[in-house]
Scaffold this motif. Structure first.
Motif, PDB file in Angstrom:
ATOM      1  N   ARG A  79       0.795  -1.067   0.030  1.00 44.10           N
ATOM      2  CA  ARG A  79      -0.002   0.270   0.080  1.00 44.10           C
ATOM      3  C   ARG A  79       0.769   1.103  -0.267  1.00 44.10           C
ATOM      4  O   ARG A  79       1.540   1.523   0.764  1.00 44.10           O
ATOM      5  N   GLU A 135       2.362   1.763   3.799  1.00 47.14           N
ATOM      6  CA  GLU A 135       3.125   0.501   4.540  1.00 47.14           C
ATOM      7  C   GLU A 135       4.675   0.880   4.503  1.00 47.14           C
ATOM      8  O   GLU A 135       4.938   1.168   3.702  1.00 47.14           O
ATOM      9  N   THR A 175      -0.056   7.085   5.140  1.00 43.98           N
ATOM     10  CA  THR A 175      -0.662   5.996   5.539  1.00 43.98           C
ATOM     11  C   THR A 175      -0.460   4.753   4.476  1.00 43.98           C
ATOM     12  O   THR A 175      -1.007   3.927   4.452  1.00 43.98           O
ATOM     13  N   ASP A 235     -10.806   0.413  -2.809  1.00 41.41           N
ATOM     14  CA  ASP A 235     -11.405   1.075  -1.820  1.00 41.41           C
ATOM     15  C   ASP A 235     -10.404   1.595  -0.885  1.00 41.41           C
ATOM     16  O   ASP A 235     -10.667   2.429  -0.088  1.00 41.41           O
ATOM     17  N   ASN A 236      -9.376   0.566  -0.614  1.00 48.06           N
ATOM     18  CA  ASN A 236      -8.534   0.733   0.413  1.00 48.06           C
ATOM     19  C   ASN A 236      -7.289   1.521   0.185  1.00 48.06           C
ATOM     20  O   ASN A 236      -6.377   1.661   0.877  1.00 48.06           O
ATOM     21  N   GLY A 237      -7.166   2.128  -1.334  1.00 47.76           N
ATOM     22  CA  GLY A 237      -5.924   2.822  -1.444  1.00 47.76           C
ATOM     23  C   GLY A 237      -5.446   2.491  -2.669  1.00 47.76           C
ATOM     24  O   GLY A 237      -5.770   1.928  -3.539  1.00 47.76           O
ATOM     25  N   SER A 288      -5.486   0.192  -7.635  1.00 50.14           N
ATOM     26  CA  SER A 288      -6.234   0.722  -6.693  1.00 50.14           C
ATOM     27  C   SER A 288      -7.461  -0.026  -6.429  1.00 50.14           C
ATOM     28  O   SER A 288      -7.936  -0.601  -7.106  1.00 50.14           O
ATOM     29  N   THR A 301      -3.738   5.331   1.540  1.00 45.28           N
ATOM     30  CA  THR A 301      -5.019   5.298   1.603  1.00 45.28           C
ATOM     31  C   THR A 301      -5.972   6.511   1.011  1.00 45.28           C
ATOM     32  O   THR A 301      -5.110   7.658   0.910  1.00 45.28           O
TER      33      THR A 301
END
Length: 192
Positions: free
Chosen positions: A17, A147, A145, A90-92, A88, A20
């Motif tokens: 990721r 990782e 946001t 909905d989580n990013g 991509s 977000t």
């Protein structure tokens, strides 16, 4: 090169990721707006035919910081890896990347977060990212946001993207040679 994989098992197929959705203040004074729809459009634009051809040749570069936009601050313009793919949901925004030995050393020393450089537009007072240009490794990204690569684990999978180290080094050398040729051609075209 090694494949860096998010330790979150829901993305154990190689996606890390980058960020977000949300609104993020930037030191320039703009508010960056990132929604699932904006990210989907960004991925589509970044994977357009023109962008895909360029990405196929060289990928999206991974630098230490952002020497491509702030060369006076970040003097090291070496590439420490490549973003191989982006997607991509909905989580990013997520990416697959490969780091060279220098990139792995940066992550080990605490420069372990990814920070994106965008091409974008100003709309209704927001900066809206439209296309990914590059990514910088940083100890403290503006958008926090993503990782941490230090929390990642290595996964060796047979795939199109990951080949034995000797083959990857040969491919990276080919990419470097193509970039040099592109610079020469661009210079010649400007002179005409």
């Amino acid at each position: 090169m090694k494949r860096i994989v998010n330790s979150n098992e829901s993305y154990s197929d190689g996606w890390v990721r980058l960020m977000t959705p949300g609104e993020y203040p930037h030191p320039s004074g703009y508010l960056q707006k990132v929604t699932p729809d904006i990210l989907a459009a960004l991925v589509a634009e970044s994977k357009s035919l023109k962008s895909r051809i360029k990405k196929w040749i060289s990928g999206w570069p991974v630098y230490k910081g952002h020497p491509d936009v702030h060369p006076s601050i970040y003097r090291d313009n070496s590439e420490y890896g490549t973003i191989i793919d982006i997607m991509s949901n909905d989580n990013g925004l997520f990416c697959r990347l490969a780091l060279n030995t220098g990139g792995e050393s940066l992550v080990s020393s605490g420069i372990k977060y990814l920070s994106a450089v965008w091409f974008g537009t100003l709309e209704d007072g927001y900066f809206i990212p439209k296309r990914l240009l590059s990514v910088g490794l940083t100890p403290s990204p503006v958008i926090k946001t993503g990782e941490s690569l230090a929390n990642s684990r290595e996964v060796y999978l047979e795939s199109y993207y990951f080949r034995p180290r000797s083959t990857i080094n040969e491919l990276l050398q080919d990419v470097d040679n193509l970039k040099k040729k592109e610079m020469i051609i661009t210079k010649l075209l400007r002179e005409e």
